[in-house]
Design a protein around this motif. Structure first.
Motif, PDB file in Angstrom:
ATOM      1  N   ASP A 508       0.806  -1.221   0.000  1.00 50.14           N
ATOM      2  CA  ASP A 508       0.000   0.000   0.000  1.00 50.14           C
ATOM      3  C   ASP A 508       0.839   1.271   0.000  1.00 50.14           C
ATOM      4  O   ASP A 508       0.328   2.345  -0.329  1.00 50.14           O
ATOM      5  N   THR A 509       2.105   1.176   0.381  1.00 47.77           N
ATOM      6  CA  THR A 509       2.972   2.362   0.339  1.00 47.77           C
ATOM      7  C   THR A 509       3.827   2.394  -0.921  1.00 47.77           C
ATOM      8  O   THR A 509       4.641   3.302  -1.088  1.00 47.77           O
ATOM      9  N   LYS A 510       3.623   1.409  -1.794  1.00 41.96           N
ATOM     10  CA  LYS A 510       4.440   1.287  -3.012  1.00 41.96           C
ATOM     11  C   LYS A 510       5.920   1.313  -2.657  1.00 41.96           C
ATOM     12  O   LYS A 510       6.682   2.144  -3.123  1.00 41.96           O
ATOM     13  N   ASN A 511       6.262   0.362  -1.771  1.00 45.26           N
ATOM     14  CA  ASN A 511       7.639   0.220  -1.299  1.00 45.26           C
ATOM     15  C   ASN A 511       8.101   1.478  -0.547  1.00 45.26           C
ATOM     16  O   ASN A 511       9.215   1.960  -0.742  1.00 45.26           O
ATOM     17  N   PHE A 512       7.204   1.987   0.335  1.00 45.66           N
ATOM     18  CA  PHE A 512       7.468   3.123   1.223  1.00 45.66           C
ATOM     19  C   PHE A 512       7.694   4.430   0.463  1.00 45.66           C
ATOM     20  O   PHE A 512       8.419   5.307   0.931  1.00 45.66           O
ATOM     21  N   ALA A 513       7.021   4.571  -0.686  1.00 47.18           N
ATOM     22  CA  ALA A 513       7.142   5.805  -1.466  1.00 47.18           C
ATOM     23  C   ALA A 513       5.896   6.679  -1.340  1.00 47.18           C
ATOM     24  O   ALA A 513       5.970   7.895  -1.488  1.00 47.18           O
ATOM     25  N   PHE A 514       4.721   6.070  -1.074  1.00 47.11           N
ATOM     26  CA  PHE A 514       3.465   6.812  -1.013  1.00 47.11           C
ATOM     27  C   PHE A 514       2.849   6.705   0.381  1.00 47.11           C
ATOM     28  O   PHE A 514       2.927   5.652   1.025  1.00 47.11           O
ATOM     29  N   ASN A 515       2.212   7.789   0.811  1.00 47.16           N
ATOM     30  CA  ASN A 515       1.396   7.781   2.030  1.00 47.16           C
ATOM     31  C   ASN A 515       2.136   7.160   3.217  1.00 47.16           C
ATOM     32  O   ASN A 515       1.584   6.351   3.959  1.00 47.16           O
ATOM     33  N   THR A 516       3.391   7.531   3.366  1.00 43.01           N
ATOM     34  CA  THR A 516       4.233   6.951   4.411  1.00 43.01           C
ATOM     35  C   THR A 516       4.562   8.001   5.465  1.00 43.01           C
ATOM     36  O   THR A 516       5.056   9.077   5.138  1.00 43.01           O
ATOM     37  N   GLY A 517       4.257   7.686   6.722  1.00 47.10           N
ATOM     38  CA  GLY A 517       4.556   8.608   7.812  1.00 47.10           C
ATOM     39  C   GLY A 517       5.530   8.003   8.795  1.00 47.10           C
ATOM     40  O   GLY A 517       6.027   6.886   8.614  1.00 47.10           O
ATOM     41  N   VAL A 518       5.775   8.733   9.858  1.00 48.65           N
ATOM     42  CA  VAL A 518       6.712   8.281  10.889  1.00 48.65           C
ATOM     43  C   VAL A 518       6.231   6.973  11.494  1.00 48.65           C
ATOM     44  O   VAL A 518       7.010   6.030  11.709  1.00 48.65           O
ATOM     45  N   ARG A 519       4.918   6.870  11.750  1.00 47.58           N
ATOM     46  CA  ARG A 519       4.374   5.674  12.382  1.00 47.58           C
ATOM     47  C   ARG A 519       4.451   4.471  11.451  1.00 47.58           C
ATOM     48  O   ARG A 519       4.500   3.324  11.919  1.00 47.58           O
ATOM     49  N   THR A 520       4.471   4.726  10.143  1.00 45.49           N
ATOM     50  CA  THR A 520       4.635   3.628   9.185  1.00 45.49           C
ATOM     51  C   THR A 520       6.003   2.983   9.351  1.00 45.49           C
ATOM     52  O   THR A 520       6.131   1.751   9.398  1.00 45.49           O
ATOM     53  N   PHE A 521       7.033   3.820   9.461  1.00 49.12           N
ATOM     54  CA  PHE A 521       8.386   3.293   9.635  1.00 49.12           C
ATOM     55  C   PHE A 521       8.551   2.631  11.009  1.00 49.12           C
ATOM     56  O   PHE A 521       9.280   1.644  11.144  1.00 49.12           O
ATOM     57  N   GLU A 522       7.864   3.172  12.020  1.00 46.21           N
ATOM     58  CA  GLU A 522       7.937   2.558  13.340  1.00 46.21           C
ATOM     59  C   GLU A 522       7.319   1.166  13.323  1.00 46.21           C
ATOM     60  O   GLU A 522       7.843   0.225  13.943  1.00 46.21           O
ATOM     61  N   ALA A 523       6.186   1.037  12.611  1.00 49.06           N
ATOM     62  CA  ALA A 523       5.545  -0.279  12.483  1.00 49.06           C
ATOM     63  C   ALA A 523       6.455  -1.240  11.727  1.00 49.06           C
ATOM     64  O   ALA A 523       6.608  -2.409  12.112  1.00 49.06           O
ATOM     65  N   ALA A 524       7.075  -0.738  10.644  1.00 49.54           N
ATOM     66  CA  ALA A 524       7.988  -1.578   9.854  1.00 49.54           C
ATOM     67  C   ALA A 524       9.189  -2.002  10.694  1.00 49.54           C
ATOM     68  O   ALA A 524       9.663  -3.152  10.595  1.00 49.54           O
ATOM     69  N   ALA A 525       9.683  -1.102  11.527  1.00 50.55           N
ATOM     70  CA  ALA A 525      10.825  -1.427  12.383  1.00 50.55           C
ATOM     71  C   ALA A 525      10.456  -2.527  13.376  1.00 50.55           C
ATOM     72  O   ALA A 525      11.253  -3.444  13.642  1.00 50.55           O
ATOM     73  N   PHE A 526       9.244  -2.449  13.943  1.00 52.98           N
ATOM     74  CA  PHE A 526       8.775  -3.486  14.869  1.00 52.98           C
ATOM     75  C   PHE A 526       8.708  -4.842  14.173  1.00 52.98           C
ATOM     76  O   PHE A 526       9.113  -5.868  14.734  1.00 52.98           O
TER      77      PHE A 526
END
Length: 666
Positions: A508-526
């Motif tokens: 859904d983020t097109k490989n973290f290029a679209f509609n990506t926020g800080v919380r998106t990266f935090e979720a990915a890190a988890f």
């Protein structure tokens, strides 16, 4: 009526029979007296017969007199009928008319003239009843400066040779004038809320914050006062507004200019000021109207804010929605929902989870996240899925072949075994019941939890007892990943579940290029911390050679319209069109100057998939909603049935052109 005295015997035949028998009995003892009684009997029979004859004659005379009287009354009624009235034949020729009709048409000689030609060449077929109809109506017809309701009645329906119709003209001008005056004073209630008020104010410098708050209220109050309305401030970010219905039409014509006015406020604030408005025309009573306005505001907020949602009688209209939803920095909402969902799962006998029909990696990833939560809470859980598809095949079969998950999927037919009064249904990655994997399940199960990130449309799963709906989130998988961390302290995921969730976010983020926020990266890190391997996830996105050819053909055949829109299609049916259509739409955005792309591909099930993408100001969600779909500002889609690819291409082009004309006057 005859004034002679009549004997009235209710049971005369019984009495005569008794007298006859009595005369025979008396004759047995005394013939003279018996004969006398018998003569009396004969006289009574004769008298009764004459009385009946006279009575019938009197009734016949009365009926004749009444008929003559009624004819005179009918004629006089027709002549003095208080509305214009005429009689026409089946060809529309006037056979008779009253004086009111003459006055209405200002014509003394109407006989044998065609009524249609006298009424601005009105088609006479619209006036004559058909198919055994007794009456037909035209609700509003203008003659001169007056409005009339025309009613035609078949007055010779049993006479097939000589058809006759009575045509009545009821003046409704004053009635319509009264309706117009009523509509002018009908109230419209608006619920108004400033989006992320605290974040907006905190983004401004300390000395500008009071000025910013005052300027926001000043803009809103000035806009309402210009429309002769009243405004009440309920809290620092919420307002209650009332004005009359014509002012709502004016606001619609301006496309709620207040939305743009507030967005232009710049008092050192780094976050733009946006407004959400819910409006409702008068329905039933003021309490119900206010409830509608609040519901419209909820819909506006559910669609990301910065827009107005108007409930105008039986339709819902959207205005604005040009800004993306602002990511919330706090996770308070996720924590509250996580704790509430934990309690619901513990109180349930079992859990069923499902996404949208023809699921993608985000839907399956979110489902697997819910399965992990249920396993942590030791609650039985199953995923409802009828069959796999090309977009999820690799992940689906990996799940099926993993120990502990072999029986996690159940078909529609198997759901009946797992449903009881304590069953909890969790719906992910869609907020429309009709788009779920099994729509009827939302009607059968009473307890439903909704988790979704798509913008809210007219249809919404209001039945849910717990709703986690955040349009700023990149994906349902991101939202479920946050919930996992609050359902149980120190929560951990197995590698398969972590990879499923990360694949959903990646999609859904097109490989973290679209509609990506800080919380998106935090979720990915988890998820990465729990063993999700990006290389393994990349395998889920690999397509076969056939899909590669489809992509190449679609990109080659793309057409550019209005210099900024790319539209492409494929002329053959393929299996699993949604994923490949989305991938092609993303590729087309790489063309210089293209602001939005639309890809149309037909699936083997007969439905046509339309995927839409944008990278600038074009709101593809609004365009897809007009075609029965939805999504986000920059990512949206729809499925259209019972139309060919060519028909859908034409429909998409027309819808895009209408949107550009409305928004940019192109």
């Amino acid at each position: 009526m005859n004034d002679k005295i009549r004997f009235n015997f209710p049971e005369v035949q019984l009495y005569l029979a008794f007298i006859f028998v009595l005369s025979i009995v008396i004759s047995y003892f005394d013939r003279q007296i018996g004969l006398f009684v018998f003569l009396i009997f004969v006289y009574l029979v004769y008298y009764n017969a004459r009385a009946i004859k006279y009575k019938n004659n009197d009734l016949l005379v009365d009926f004749k007199n009444l008929s003559i009287d009624m004819d005179e009354i009918s004629k006089q009624t027709m002549l003095d009928f208080p509305v214009p009235f005429c009689v026409i034949n089946e060809y529309g020729n006037i056979k008779w008319n009253n004086e009111k009709m003459t006055d209405m048409l200002s014509d003394e000689e109407l006989i044998e003239k065609k009524l249609g030609s006298l009424l601005n060449n009105l088609d006479i077929n619209k006036l004559i009843p058909k198919n055994n109809e007794e009456m037909i109506s035209i609700d509003d017809y203008v003659i001169g400066d007056k409005h009339y309701k025309i009613q035609t009645v078949d007055i010779a329906k049993n006479n097939q040779k000589a058809k006759k119709y009575a045509v009545y003209f009821f003046d409704i001008s004053s009635e319509l004038l009264l309706i117009d005056k009523y509509n002018e004073i009908k109230p419209v209630i608006l619920s108004v809320q400033v989006d992320n008020f605290n974040d907006v104010v905190e983004s401004a410098a300390d000395d500008f914050r009071p000025l910013l708050e005052a300027d926001i209220e000043r803009h809103i109050r000035f806009w309402v006062e210009k429309k002769d309305g009243i405004l009440t401030k309920l809290s620092k970010d919420k307002f209650f507004c009332v004005f009359n219905e014509p002012m709502l039409k004016q606001a619609e014509e301006e496309k709620f200019s207040i939305l743009d006015d507030l967005r232009d406020i710049e008092l050192s604030n780094t976050i733009p000021v946006t407004l959400s408005i819910g409006a409702s025309t008068y329905e039933q009573n003021l309490a119900y109207t206010n409830k509608n306005a609040m519901s419209a505001l909820d819909m506006a907020l559910g669609r990301g804010g910065d827009q107005a949602v108007c409930k105008i009688y039986d339709k819902t209209v959207f205005y604005g929605g040009k800004s993306k939803a602002v990511e919330k920095k706090t996770r308070v909402r996720a924590r509250i929902v996580g704790h509430a969902m934990r309690d619901l799962i513990k109180k349930s006998s079992n859990v069923l989870v499902m996404g949208h029909s023809y699921p993608d990696l985000d839907a399956i990833g979110a489902c697997m996240g819910i399965v992990a939560i249920c396993n942590m809470l030791e609650s039985p859980v199953k995923i409802v899925l009828s069959s796999s598809n090309k977009s999820i095949d690799d992940l689906y079969y990996k799940i099926k072949n993993t120990e502990g998950y072999k029986d996690i999927f159940i078909t529609h037919d198997e759901t009946s075994k797992y449903i009881n009064e304590q069953t909890l249904l969790i719906v992910v990655d869609t907020n429309k019941a009709s788009l779920t994997e099994m729509p009827q399940l939302t009607e059968i199960v009473d307890k439903i939890v909704l988790i979704d990130h798509h913008r809210r449309g007219i249809e919404f799963l209001d039945k849910a007892v717990l709703t986690f709906h955040e349009t700023y989130a990149s994906s349902a998988s991101e939202m479920v990943t946050e919930l996992v961390q609050y359902v149980k302290d120190g929560a951990k995921l197995d590698v398969l579940t972590a990879e499923a969730l990360l694949s959903g976010i990646t999609l859904d983020t097109k490989n973290f290029a679209f509609n990506t926020g800080v919380r998106t990266f935090e979720a990915a890190a988890f998820l990465r911390k729990n063993g999700a391997d990006p290389l393994e996830i990349k395998k889920f996105f690999k397509g076969d050679f056939e899909n590669f050819i489809v992509k190449a053909d679609c990109i080659k055949n793309a057409r550019i319209i209005e210099d900024i829109i790319a539209i492409s299609s494929y002329d053959k049916k393929i299996k699993g069109p949604s994923l490949i259509a989305a991938q092609i739409a993303d590729e087309l955005l790489g063309i210089k100057g293209i602001q939005a792309s639309f890809v149309i591909i037909e699936g083997i099930n007969g439905s046509v998939q339309v995927s839409a993408r944008s990278i600038e100001n074009i709101n593809v969600q609004v365009i897809m909603e007009k075609l029965g779909g939805g999504g986000h500002i920059d990512t949206a889609a729809t499925q259209i049935r019972n139309k060919s690819v060519d028909e859908v291409i034409k429909l998409v082009e027309e819808t895009v052109k209408i949107y550009l004309k409305e928004e940019y006057n192109k």
